[in-house]
Motif scaffolding. Structure first.
Motif, short mmCIF file in Angstrom:
data_model
loop_
_atom_site.label_atom_id
_atom_site.label_comp_id
_atom_site.label_asym_id
_atom_site.label_seq_id
_atom_site.Cartn_x
_atom_site.Cartn_y
_atom_site.Cartn_z
N GLN A 74 49.01 60.13 57.27
CA GLN A 74 49.99 61.02 56.52
C GLN A 74 49.29 62.24 56.00
O GLN A 74 49.70 63.22 56.20
CB GLN A 74 50.60 60.25 55.26
CG GLN A 74 51.32 59.26 55.64
CD GLN A 74 51.77 58.47 54.25
OE1 GLN A 74 51.25 57.69 53.72
NE2 GLN A 74 53.21 58.76 53.86
N ASP B 258 55.12 61.61 59.06
CA ASP B 258 56.01 61.76 58.03
C ASP B 258 56.73 60.45 57.29
O ASP B 258 56.71 59.53 57.89
CB ASP B 258 57.20 62.88 58.34
CG ASP B 258 56.82 64.10 58.24
OD1 ASP B 258 55.76 64.56 57.57
OD2 ASP B 258 57.30 65.07 58.91
N PRO B 259 56.77 60.58 55.71
CA PRO B 259 56.75 61.73 54.97
C PRO B 259 55.24 61.67 54.68
O PRO B 259 54.47 60.86 54.85
CB PRO B 259 57.33 61.22 53.82
CG PRO B 259 57.47 59.73 53.98
CD PRO B 259 57.51 59.20 55.33
N THR C 108 55.29 62.98 63.35
CA THR C 108 55.43 64.54 63.10
C THR C 108 55.11 65.02 64.76
O THR C 108 54.96 63.99 65.58
CB THR C 108 54.36 64.90 62.35
OG1 THR C 108 53.16 64.69 62.86
CG2 THR C 108 54.55 64.31 60.97
#
Length: 267
Positions: free
Chosen positions: A209, A215-216, A239
């Protein structure tokens, strides 16, 4: 007779490297060597430019290896090229054409943009101690050869991102990438796990992350010390960076039991 054998051995650098990958890649390595060096034993053919690139890479890696390369590291280099040939056959059967934009074409100094990528991938394969990763480093070469939307700089960026990750992080990316066919767990991951395995898995996840691959992004403390939202694996998404690594390494080929084990580590 001895002279003939010596002449054959001397004339086959590169092929012997790919064949040595049998220790890591199994008997497929010898099939790949026959395919790349066109001995007539293979039932399929590779695109000439692609085969020439992999053959050139194998030959260079064989005759000019880094100093103090162990025999096992040499086998890993050969296996990576064998895996590249293996996936190249699959991509051809899928109708994905080898790129013709100059990526594989040698230019000044007899070096193609693809040669930089191949050298970096072979070095990464030599250096890894988790030999299952060698397959995916080889697959990166096959994927780059049919991905005209990715220039050498982007492929090298993806490779740098990948080689900086742990093996479990590769597997977690694979799990998130196949979420449509294999749903991810809905149980929140522990926030302060007591067991070392769960702690290590959570560190791997948080690092993905922070690096912008999933994500998140990591939750940040709220004013007043309010409780942080609980992260569930089902909430995770690749992502754009994550998509690049997943695609280049062909992480769809990571086996389902490995993905299940990595997700179980998070519980």
């Amino acid at each position: 007779m001895i002279d003939v054998v010596a002449e054959y051995t001397e004339a086959a650098p590169g092929r012997t490297l790919v064949e040595s990958g049998e220790l890591v890649a199994g008997s497929m390595a010898r099939t790949a060597a026959g395919l790349l060096f066109n001995d007539g034993s293979a039932k399929v053919r590779l695109d000439d430019a692609l085969a020439g690139w992999l053959r050139r890479t194998a030959t260079t890696a064989d005759v000019d290896p880094p100093a103090l390369v162990s025999s096992r590291a040499r086998c890993r280099a050969g296996a990576a090229l064998a895996f590249a040939a293996e996936l190249s056959v699959t991509r051809a059967h899928q109708g994905r054409a080898v790129r013709t934009d100059g990526f594989l074409t040698p230019g000044p100094g007899d070096r193609a943009p693809a040669d930089e990528v191949a050298e970096a991938a072979v070095l990464a394969a030599r250096d890894t101690t988790e030999e299952w990763r060698v397959r995916h480093l080889g697959y990166l070469l096959a994927e780059a050869a049919v991905s005209s939307d990715l220039d050498a700089a982007v492929v090298l960026r993806g490779l740098r991102l990948a080689t900086d990750l742990t093996g479990r992080q590769w597997v977690l990316l694979a799990g998130v990438g196949r979420r449509e066919r294999t749903p991810l767990p809905m149980t929140p991951v522990p926030q302060d796990p007591r067991g070392w395995t769960a702690w290590g898995a959570l560190e791997d996840l948080a690092d993905l992350q922070r690096r912008g691959l999933l994500d998140p992004p990591p939750a940040t403390p709220r004013p007043g010390g309010a409780a942080l939202p609980r992260l569930r694996p089902v909430d995770l998404r690749l992502t754009r960076r994550g998509v690049l690594v997943h695609r280049l390494l062909a992480l769809d080929f990571v086996r389902d039991p490995a993905v299940a084990a990595a997700l179980a580590d998070l519980s």
